[in-house]
Write a protein that holds these residues in place. Structure first.
Motif, mmCIF file in Angstrom:
data_model
loop_
_atom_site.group_PDB
_atom_site.id
_atom_site.type_symbol
_atom_site.label_atom_id
_atom_site.label_comp_id
_atom_site.label_asym_id
_atom_site.label_seq_id
_atom_site.Cartn_x
_atom_site.Cartn_y
_atom_site.Cartn_z
ATOM 1 N N MET A 193 -33.663 -4.523 -28.748
ATOM 2 C CA MET A 193 -32.915 -5.015 -27.594
ATOM 3 C C MET A 193 -31.416 -4.784 -27.766
ATOM 4 O O MET A 193 -30.723 -4.411 -26.809
ATOM 5 C CB MET A 193 -33.217 -6.499 -27.378
ATOM 6 N N ALA A 194 -30.896 -4.972 -28.971
ATOM 7 C CA ALA A 194 -29.480 -4.715 -29.215
ATOM 8 C C ALA A 194 -29.153 -3.237 -29.026
ATOM 9 O O ALA A 194 -28.127 -2.875 -28.438
ATOM 10 C CB ALA A 194 -29.103 -5.167 -30.623
ATOM 11 N N ARG A 195 -30.037 -2.368 -29.517
ATOM 12 C CA ARG A 195 -29.829 -0.932 -29.358
ATOM 13 C C ARG A 195 -29.887 -0.528 -27.884
ATOM 14 O O ARG A 195 -29.118 0.332 -27.431
ATOM 15 C CB ARG A 195 -30.875 -0.156 -30.159
ATOM 16 N N LEU A 196 -30.797 -1.137 -27.115
ATOM 17 C CA LEU A 196 -30.890 -0.836 -25.694
ATOM 18 C C LEU A 196 -29.612 -1.249 -24.973
ATOM 19 O O LEU A 196 -29.065 -0.489 -24.163
ATOM 20 C CB LEU A 196 -32.110 -1.543 -25.084
ATOM 21 N N ARG A 197 -29.143 -2.469 -25.226
ATOM 22 C CA ARG A 197 -27.894 -2.929 -24.616
ATOM 23 C C ARG A 197 -26.751 -1.967 -24.923
ATOM 24 O O ARG A 197 -25.994 -1.561 -24.021
ATOM 25 C CB ARG A 197 -27.558 -4.330 -25.131
ATOM 26 N N ASP A 198 -26.627 -1.569 -26.193
ATOM 27 C CA ASP A 198 -25.519 -0.700 -26.586
ATOM 28 C C ASP A 198 -25.670 0.691 -25.979
ATOM 29 O O ASP A 198 -24.677 1.318 -25.586
ATOM 30 C CB ASP A 198 -25.432 -0.614 -28.108
ATOM 31 N N VAL B 286 -25.432 -12.151 -24.707
ATOM 32 C CA VAL B 286 -24.815 -11.589 -25.906
ATOM 33 C C VAL B 286 -24.336 -10.173 -25.596
ATOM 34 O O VAL B 286 -25.133 -9.243 -25.462
ATOM 35 C CB VAL B 286 -25.810 -11.582 -27.078
ATOM 36 N N ALA B 287 -23.027 -10.006 -25.499
ATOM 37 C CA ALA B 287 -22.457 -8.733 -25.049
ATOM 38 C C ALA B 287 -22.288 -7.721 -26.170
ATOM 39 O O ALA B 287 -22.284 -6.511 -25.918
ATOM 40 C CB ALA B 287 -21.110 -8.986 -24.383
ATOM 41 N N THR B 288 -22.120 -8.180 -27.410
ATOM 42 C CA THR B 288 -21.920 -7.280 -28.539
ATOM 43 C C THR B 288 -22.592 -7.867 -29.770
ATOM 44 O O THR B 288 -22.898 -9.071 -29.826
ATOM 45 C CB THR B 288 -20.420 -7.072 -28.839
ATOM 46 N N GLY B 289 -22.795 -7.014 -30.768
ATOM 47 C CA GLY B 289 -23.316 -7.482 -32.044
ATOM 48 C C GLY B 289 -24.814 -7.695 -32.041
ATOM 49 O O GLY B 289 -25.516 -7.361 -31.075
ATOM 50 N N PRO B 290 -25.325 -8.279 -33.123
ATOM 51 C CA PRO B 290 -26.769 -8.451 -33.263
ATOM 52 C C PRO B 290 -27.353 -9.397 -32.207
ATOM 53 O O PRO B 290 -26.674 -10.296 -31.704
ATOM 54 C CB PRO B 290 -26.918 -9.051 -34.669
ATOM 55 N N ILE B 291 -28.625 -9.180 -31.912
ATOM 56 C CA ILE B 291 -29.405 -10.062 -31.051
ATOM 57 C C ILE B 291 -30.279 -10.928 -31.942
ATOM 58 O O ILE B 291 -30.962 -10.421 -32.838
ATOM 59 C CB ILE B 291 -30.286 -9.256 -30.073
ATOM 60 N N ALA B 292 -30.273 -12.233 -31.712
ATOM 61 C CA ALA B 292 -31.132 -13.152 -32.448
ATOM 62 C C ALA B 292 -32.337 -13.527 -31.591
ATOM 63 O O ALA B 292 -32.389 -13.254 -30.383
ATOM 64 C CB ALA B 292 -30.352 -14.403 -32.843
ATOM 65 N N ALA B 293 -33.318 -14.165 -32.210
ATOM 66 C CA ALA B 293 -34.516 -14.597 -31.490
ATOM 67 C C ALA B 293 -34.126 -15.447 -30.285
ATOM 68 O O ALA B 293 -33.320 -16.378 -30.394
ATOM 69 C CB ALA B 293 -35.424 -15.385 -32.422
ATOM 70 N N ASN B 294 -34.666 -15.071 -29.129
ATOM 71 C CA ASN B 294 -34.521 -15.793 -27.858
ATOM 72 C C ASN B 294 -33.141 -15.650 -27.216
ATOM 73 O O ASN B 294 -32.862 -16.300 -26.204
ATOM 74 C CB ASN B 294 -34.912 -17.267 -28.006
ATOM 75 N N ASP B 295 -32.273 -14.802 -27.772
ATOM 76 C CA ASP B 295 -31.039 -14.453 -27.077
ATOM 77 C C ASP B 295 -31.361 -13.672 -25.809
ATOM 78 O O ASP B 295 -32.409 -13.020 -25.702
ATOM 79 C CB ASP B 295 -30.146 -13.578 -27.968
ATOM 80 N N PHE B 296 -30.448 -13.705 -24.845
ATOM 81 C CA PHE B 296 -30.630 -12.931 -23.623
ATOM 82 C C PHE B 296 -29.401 -12.082 -23.352
ATOM 83 O O PHE B 296 -28.302 -12.343 -23.852
ATOM 84 C CB PHE B 296 -30.924 -13.845 -22.424
ATOM 85 N N VAL B 297 -29.608 -11.042 -22.547
ATOM 86 C CA VAL B 297 -28.535 -10.173 -22.067
ATOM 87 C C VAL B 297 -28.784 -9.937 -20.585
ATOM 88 O O VAL B 297 -29.869 -9.498 -20.191
ATOM 89 C CB VAL B 297 -28.504 -8.827 -22.811
ATOM 90 N N SER B 298 -27.800 -10.237 -19.759
ATOM 91 C CA SER B 298 -27.881 -9.958 -18.330
ATOM 92 C C SER B 298 -27.031 -8.734 -18.025
ATOM 93 O O SER B 298 -25.892 -8.628 -18.487
ATOM 94 C CB SER B 298 -27.400 -11.159 -17.507
ATOM 95 N N LEU B 299 -27.597 -7.812 -17.244
ATOM 96 C CA LEU B 299 -26.991 -6.515 -17.014
ATOM 97 C C LEU B 299 -26.754 -6.253 -15.534
ATOM 98 O O LEU B 299 -27.489 -6.745 -14.677
ATOM 99 C CB LEU B 299 -27.890 -5.413 -17.573
ATOM 100 N N LYS B 300 -25.731 -5.461 -15.281
ATOM 101 C CA LYS B 300 -25.435 -4.999 -13.927
ATOM 102 C C LYS B 300 -25.359 -3.482 -13.936
ATOM 103 O O LYS B 300 -24.570 -2.888 -14.670
ATOM 104 C CB LYS B 300 -24.103 -5.585 -13.441
ATOM 105 N N GLY B 301 -26.203 -2.851 -13.106
ATOM 106 C CA GLY B 301 -26.105 -1.420 -12.885
ATOM 107 C C GLY B 301 -25.282 -1.150 -11.640
ATOM 108 O O GLY B 301 -25.377 -1.893 -10.655
#
Length: 324
Positions: free
Chosen positions: A15-20, A41-56
């Protein structure tokens, strides 16, 4: 489109690699099609149950395509998944997986707490993820389809698709609940069903896309073609010149029952009537005959990665992803 392939350490690393990749990939940035993090979480490692919201922002930087990803981890149950849902709006001041307005149900890509081979493909309108775990292939589609409607009729053609109809599943699951978005199988035939795919339709509602109800194929409702086994012919081969045959995957609604001569009664789950919604961006049907997982077929100068439906390799189970 931009694409990349590598191996992640586990589902949170994936998930962190996908975000980046979505936010910093050089090809996306050069085309001004990189995605933006609007919550989580906008940068850095993703921990269990963290989320990332994205805008295309689309191909011209003028769209607002909102969705959220979460590392759904429960070690006691062996859940190591990345779940996703779509939003019709997003308030960055109140970040989270649930937003005011309409949210889709969750779909997931099932993972493990060990290495995961992956492929990422993206442009400003949508992105796709393919993973390989122990010889099984899960896939995800997030973003706009290519609509067959005018923007004034349908301005938000957002499709959210994964390989599992919910959040709580394990990667070794061998049931209808574990099926990739191009050949989704819901738990019922109704509009409140849980499925591996949801479309924000011209009716301004999230509705399930499915080719089956449980283990039973269905030819009515909102389906994908040509994969639907009850509405299309699956017994096809490559072209006569040996080139692999590709057909862009379509999303459509069949709104009438069969009749003895022409058509029968209207199907109650499609009150708006049958219609073509549009096509997947860069995802194609291809025959199973002669196909192998991870085979690369070049058609019209574009490479396409062939992917089976999790563990299924029979007729109507393969998809080809354009690597461009």
């Amino acid at each position: 489109m931009a694409w990349a392939t590598d191996t992640a350490a586990n589902i949170t690393d994936l998930m962190a690699r996908l975000r980046d990749f979505l936010t910093t990939n050089a090809a996306l940035v050069t085309a001004n099609q990189q995605w933006q993090v609007v919550g989580g979480v906008a940068t850095g490692p993703i921990a269990a149950n963290d989320f990332v919201s994205l805008k295309g922002r689309g191909l011209a930087g003028e769209d607002e395509i909102y969705l959220s990803l979460q590392a759904w981890v429960a070690p006691a149950s062996n859940y190591y998944n990345m779940r996703m849902r779509g939003h019709t709006a997003y308030n960055p001041a109140l970040p989270g997986m649930t937003q005011a307005g309409a949210n889709s149900e969750y779909v997931s890509i099932l993972g493990v707490n060990s290495q995961i081979k992956y492929w990422f493909i993206a442009n400003g309108r949508c992105f796709k993820v393919i993973t390989r775990i122990n010889g099984r292939y899960d896939a995800l589609y997030a973003g706009f389809i290519l609509p067959e409607h005018l923007p004034s009729d349908w301005s938000y053609p957002l499709f959210i698709g994964g390989s599992f109809l919910g959040s709580n599943g394990v990667a070794s699951l061998d049931t209808y609940e574990h099926s990739n978005f191009w050949n989704a199988a819901a738990n019922t035939q109704y509009n409140n069903a849980f499925s591996q795919g949801y479309l924000f339709t011209p009716m301004q509602a999230w509705l399930p896309i499915r080719n089956g109800s449980g283990n039973t194929p269905v030819a009515l409702g909102r389906i994908t073609m040509p994969w639907n086994p009850s509405a299309g012919n699956q017994n096809v081969r490559s072209c006569l010149d040996g080139q692999r045959w590709l057909q862009r995957g379509q999303l459509m609604a069949i709104g009438w029952n069969r009749g003895s001569v022409d058509r029968g009664d209207r199907y109650s789950e499609v009150p708006e009537g049958g219609q073509f919604y549009g096509s997947f961006d860069g995802v194609f049907y291809t025959p199973a005959f002669g196909a192998t997982a991870e085979q690369v077929a070049t058609v019209s100068g574009v490479d396409h990665l062939l992917v089976p439906n999790v563990y299924r390799t029979g007729d109507g189970q393969y998809a080809a992803f354009a690597l461009e």
